[in-house]
Write a protein that holds these residues in place. Structure first.
Motif, PDB file in Angstrom:
ATOM      1  N   TYR A   1      28.551  39.822  45.987  1.00  0.00           N
ATOM      2  CA  TYR A   1      29.024  38.851  44.983  1.00  0.00           C
ATOM      3  C   TYR A   1      29.453  39.571  43.712  1.00  0.00           C
ATOM      4  O   TYR A   1      30.514  39.280  43.143  1.00  0.00           O
ATOM      5  N   LYS A   2      28.659  40.518  43.267  1.00  0.00           N
ATOM      6  CA  LYS A   2      29.011  41.272  42.053  1.00  0.00           C
ATOM      7  C   LYS A   2      30.325  42.015  42.226  1.00  0.00           C
ATOM      8  O   LYS A   2      31.193  41.990  41.342  1.00  0.00           O
ATOM      9  N   TRP A   3      30.501  42.669  43.370  1.00  0.00           N
ATOM     10  CA  TRP A   3      31.746  43.406  43.598  1.00  0.00           C
ATOM     11  C   TRP A   3      32.940  42.448  43.647  1.00  0.00           C
ATOM     12  O   TRP A   3      34.034  42.776  43.161  1.00  0.00           O
ATOM     13  N   SER A   4      32.739  41.270  44.200  1.00  0.00           N
ATOM     14  CA  SER A   4      33.819  40.285  44.271  1.00  0.00           C
ATOM     15  C   SER A   4      34.242  39.844  42.875  1.00  0.00           C
ATOM     16  O   SER A   4      35.436  39.688  42.597  1.00  0.00           O
TER      17      SER A   4
ATOM     18  N   LEU B   1      36.209  42.726  41.071  1.00  0.00           N
ATOM     19  CA  LEU B   1      37.583  42.928  41.528  1.00  0.00           C
ATOM     20  C   LEU B   1      38.524  41.821  41.065  1.00  0.00           C
ATOM     21  O   LEU B   1      39.718  41.860  41.354  1.00  0.00           O
ATOM     22  N   GLY B   2      37.997  40.851  40.363  1.00  0.00           N
ATOM     23  CA  GLY B   2      38.794  39.856  39.660  1.00  0.00           C
ATOM     24  C   GLY B   2      39.859  39.180  40.500  1.00  0.00           C
ATOM     25  O   GLY B   2      39.582  38.649  41.574  1.00  0.00           O
ATOM     26  N   PRO B   3      41.117  39.201  40.032  1.00  0.00           N
ATOM     27  CA  PRO B   3      42.177  38.451  40.712  1.00  0.00           C
ATOM     28  C   PRO B   3      42.595  39.025  42.060  1.00  0.00           C
ATOM     29  O   PRO B   3      43.342  38.374  42.784  1.00  0.00           O
ATOM     30  N   LEU B   4      42.106  40.199  42.411  1.00  0.00           N
ATOM     31  CA  LEU B   4      42.432  40.753  43.729  1.00  0.00           C
ATOM     32  C   LEU B   4      41.697  40.006  44.844  1.00  0.00           C
ATOM     33  O   LEU B   4      42.091  40.097  46.012  1.00  0.00           O
TER      34      LEU B   4
ATOM     35  N   LYS C   1      41.956  49.569  36.268  1.00  0.00           N
ATOM     36  CA  LYS C   1      40.599  49.565  36.805  1.00  0.00           C
ATOM     37  C   LYS C   1      40.441  50.557  37.963  1.00  0.00           C
ATOM     38  O   LYS C   1      39.607  50.348  38.855  1.00  0.00           O
ATOM     39  N   ALA C   2      41.182  51.641  37.938  1.00  0.00           N
ATOM     40  CA  ALA C   2      41.184  52.580  39.064  1.00  0.00           C
ATOM     41  C   ALA C   2      39.792  53.124  39.376  1.00  0.00           C
ATOM     42  O   ALA C   2      39.386  53.186  40.545  1.00  0.00           O
ATOM     43  N   VAL C   3      39.056  53.521  38.348  1.00  0.00           N
ATOM     44  CA  VAL C   3      37.723  54.085  38.562  1.00  0.00           C
ATOM     45  C   VAL C   3      36.801  53.044  39.171  1.00  0.00           C
ATOM     46  O   VAL C   3      36.043  53.325  40.117  1.00  0.00           O
TER      47      VAL C   3
END
Length: 283
Positions: free
Chosen positions: A194-197, A200-203, A90-92
């Motif tokens: 919230y969307k960005w959180s 970023l999934g398990p991070l 998911k680098a990009v």
């Protein structure tokens, strides 16, 4: 971490409480124009909120069941988030989120928009996204738009402006400009934390995810209270931004959301930084 099961249980209880009303309405086939937005616009189901992650760099004891989860790995007898794999795949996405979040964190907040994006979405338009009536009628609503300077800085709000409202915005917005224009006073930028959180999934530690959802929920309430719609049937008392008193109330609450959003943005950046550090050690 030996007590992680307790943290996971507390997280699930909190998530269930936050989504209970929405889940109840869905079971009855009912909709709420304010509170269901976070599930319809962002398209994330309550089950996503319920799944707890510890974040990168935390090793879990007795967690063999998680070893099969995507972006998790065994580390001796422990299980942890596979930060290196997530960042590689998911680098990009991670880079884009980091640019947008860091830009908003370091940019001055603007407090002169007064939520007029919602008004611009119905300007000179016979059909509207919501079935609720306009508080001032179409003519009165149009007059409010024409009597104000539109200062929207968020592309995902601007893209819903009516054709007649688009040229009235102080700055024409494009998706490519988002990292350069995102500013922390914007209500939609605050909801997007919230969307960005989620992305970023398990991070992202579960506690941060639910804090971001709670902020988005609270922002959505003001977003609709300050809109041109009459939503009193759904418990939303109008914030009449066409008046000096309404503007003052809007900005007062907007400032509070800005402070909360900035704290969450810093926590998001910290989570990314931790993931990068863990991944570099693993390499």
């Amino acid at each position: 971490m030996a007590d992680w099961r307790a943290r996971e249980a507390r997280h699930a209880e909190r998530a269930d409480a936050l989504t209970a009303d929405h889940r109840g309405r869905a079971a009855r086939g009912e909709k709420h124009p304010i509170d269901d937005f976070l599930f319809s616009y962002y398209s994330y189901k309550p089950a996503v909120l319920r799944r707890w992650h510890p974040g990168a760099g935390v090793e879990l004891e007795d967690a063999a069941d998680r070893a099969a989860w995507r972006w998790y790995e065994l580390c001796g007898d422990m299980v942890r988030v596979d930060a290196a794999a997530f960042l590689a795949e998911k680098a990009v996405l991670v880079d884009a989120v980091e640019r947008i979040v860091r830009g908003a964190l370091n940019r001055p907040a603007g407090f002169g928009c007064f939520g007029l994006h919602e008004w611009a979405m119905v300007y000179r338009q016979d059909e509207h996204r919501h079935t609720a009536p306009l508080r001032l009628g179409q003519t009165g609503t149009d007059a409010v738009v024409e009597g104000h300077d539109l200062r929207c800085t968020h592309f995902d709000a601007f893209r819903f402006f009516t054709p007649d409202a688009v040229p009235r915005n102080r700055v024409p917005l494009t998706r490519d400009d988002q990292p350069a224009l995102e500013q922390p006073g914007c209500l939609h930028a605050g909801m997007d934390v919230y969307k960005w959180s989620i992305k970023l999934g398990p991070l992202v530690p579960g506690e941060l995810l639910l804090d971001a959802f709670t902020l988005a929920r609270d922002i959505r309430r003001l977003d609709m209270e300050a809109s041109p719609y009459d939503l009193r049937a759904w418990g939303a008392e109008p914030v009449a931004i066409e008046t000096p008193e309404g503007k003052a109330e809007y900005v007062r609450r907007q400032r509070g959301f800005t402070d909360r959003g900035q704290a969450l943005r810093q926590r998001l950046l910290d989570a990314i930084e931790t993931a990068r550090a863990v991944a570099s050690v693993a390499a």
